[in-house]
Design a protein around this motif. Structure first.
Motif, short mmCIF file in Angstrom:
data_model
loop_
_atom_site.label_atom_id
_atom_site.label_comp_id
_atom_site.label_asym_id
_atom_site.label_seq_id
_atom_site.Cartn_x
_atom_site.Cartn_y
_atom_site.Cartn_z
N ASN A 1 61.11 20.65 -32.74
CA ASN A 1 60.52 19.70 -31.89
C ASN A 1 60.61 18.14 -31.97
OD1 ASN A 1 58.47 21.97 -30.35
ND2 ASN A 1 58.40 22.17 -32.56
N GLU A 2 60.70 17.55 -30.70
CA GLU A 2 60.66 15.99 -30.72
C GLU A 2 59.04 15.57 -31.00
OE1 GLU A 2 62.29 14.04 -27.27
OE2 GLU A 2 63.78 15.46 -27.23
N ARG A 3 58.07 16.50 -30.81
CA ARG A 3 56.65 15.98 -31.20
C ARG A 3 56.76 16.39 -32.62
NH1 ARG A 3 52.12 18.34 -28.44
NH2 ARG A 3 51.13 16.68 -29.24
N LYS A 4 56.31 15.53 -33.57
CA LYS A 4 56.26 16.02 -34.88
C LYS A 4 54.83 16.20 -35.21
CE LYS A 4 60.60 15.30 -35.24
NZ LYS A 4 61.52 16.37 -35.12
N ILE A 5 54.72 17.22 -36.38
CA ILE A 5 53.68 17.31 -37.40
C ILE A 5 53.28 16.51 -38.22
CG2 ILE A 5 52.05 19.21 -38.29
CD1 ILE A 5 53.68 21.32 -36.38
N VAL A 6 52.44 15.92 -38.55
CA VAL A 6 52.39 14.86 -39.83
C VAL A 6 51.11 15.43 -40.50
CG1 VAL A 6 51.95 12.55 -40.66
CG2 VAL A 6 53.38 12.98 -38.52
N ILE A 7 51.11 15.74 -41.82
CA ILE A 7 50.10 16.03 -42.52
C ILE A 7 49.91 15.14 -43.69
CG2 ILE A 7 49.18 17.87 -44.26
CD1 ILE A 7 51.35 19.82 -42.97
N THR A 8 48.62 14.47 -43.35
CA THR A 8 48.34 13.15 -44.15
C THR A 8 47.61 13.22 -45.81
OG1 THR A 8 46.05 13.07 -43.32
CG2 THR A 8 47.95 12.00 -41.95
N ASP A 9 47.49 14.34 -46.07
CA ASP A 9 46.81 14.70 -47.38
C ASP A 9 47.69 15.83 -48.16
OD1 ASP A 9 44.62 16.77 -47.32
OD2 ASP A 9 43.97 15.64 -45.75
N SER A 10 47.47 15.63 -49.11
CA SER A 10 48.21 16.74 -49.93
C SER A 10 47.34 18.04 -50.23
CB SER A 10 48.51 16.29 -51.61
OG SER A 10 47.34 16.10 -52.40
N GLY A 11 46.06 17.91 -50.01
CA GLY A 11 45.06 19.08 -49.89
C GLY A 11 45.46 19.99 -48.93
N ALA A 12 45.54 19.52 -47.61
CA ALA A 12 45.82 19.99 -46.51
C ALA A 12 47.33 20.84 -46.56
CB ALA A 12 45.77 19.19 -45.27
N ALA A 13 48.11 19.74 -47.01
CA ALA A 13 49.61 20.18 -47.25
C ALA A 13 49.71 21.47 -47.77
CB ALA A 13 50.38 19.24 -47.66
N LYS A 14 48.97 21.82 -48.96
CA LYS A 14 49.05 23.03 -49.68
C LYS A 14 48.22 24.29 -49.22
CE LYS A 14 49.42 20.09 -53.96
NZ LYS A 14 48.45 19.56 -54.96
N GLU A 15 47.51 24.16 -48.07
CA GLU A 15 46.77 25.31 -47.48
C GLU A 15 47.88 26.27 -47.12
OE1 GLU A 15 43.73 26.04 -46.73
OE2 GLU A 15 42.75 24.22 -47.47
N LEU A 16 47.60 27.55 -47.14
CA LEU A 16 48.40 28.61 -46.80
C LEU A 16 48.19 29.04 -45.38
CD1 LEU A 16 48.58 30.55 -50.03
CD2 LEU A 16 49.94 28.99 -49.50
N ILE A 17 49.14 29.34 -44.72
CA ILE A 17 49.10 29.81 -43.42
C ILE A 17 50.06 31.10 -43.14
CG2 ILE A 17 51.07 28.19 -42.60
CD1 ILE A 17 49.33 27.81 -40.10
N ASP A 18 49.75 32.05 -42.26
CA ASP A 18 50.35 33.26 -41.73
C ASP A 18 50.27 32.93 -40.38
OD1 ASP A 18 50.37 34.18 -44.36
OD2 ASP A 18 48.56 35.41 -44.23
N GLY A 19 51.41 33.80 -39.76
CA GLY A 19 51.22 33.93 -38.10
C GLY A 19 52.87 33.71 -37.68
N THR A 20 52.76 34.03 -36.45
CA THR A 20 54.03 33.68 -35.64
C THR A 20 53.82 32.76 -34.45
OG1 THR A 20 54.86 36.00 -36.20
CG2 THR A 20 55.78 34.96 -34.20
N PHE A 21 54.60 31.88 -34.31
CA PHE A 21 54.49 30.80 -33.23
C PHE A 21 55.47 30.66 -32.67
CE2 PHE A 21 51.72 30.09 -37.20
CZ PHE A 21 50.61 29.50 -36.75
N PRO A 22 55.42 30.17 -31.36
CA PRO A 22 56.64 29.88 -30.48
C PRO A 22 56.88 28.30 -31.20
CG PRO A 22 54.96 30.28 -29.15
CD PRO A 22 54.19 30.23 -30.31
N ALA A 23 58.55 28.36 -31.43
CA ALA A 23 59.11 27.42 -32.05
C ALA A 23 58.53 25.82 -31.45
CB ALA A 23 60.37 27.29 -32.29
#
Length: 76
Positions: A25-47
């Protein structure tokens, strides 16, 4: 799934999943803190659906998501 434009995550950190989404993607996802960055996620997403990724981060993980310029910012 990537051949069909889907990305599947199983117990991936939000940071790793965001990095993979950012590859497509040209639109980027930015995660601003380490706690949020360590959260676990499951799922299938359109790229190419950065907004869906953000909605899941908000509704499932309870994180704050805001649009900023050419992307989204995720934080606690």
């Amino acid at each position: 799934g990537w051949r069909r434009g889907l990305l599947t995550f199983y117990r991936a950190t939000l940071a790793d999943a965001a990095a993979e989404m950012n590859r497509y993607n040209e639109r980027k996802i930015v995660i601003t803190d380490s706690g949020a960055a360590k959260e676990l996620i499951d799922g299938t997403f359109p790229a190419n659906d950065v907004d869906l990724f953000g909605r899941v981060a908000h509704s499932v993980l309870g994180l704050h998501v805001r649009n900023k310029g050419d992307g989204i910012v995720i934080s606690r």
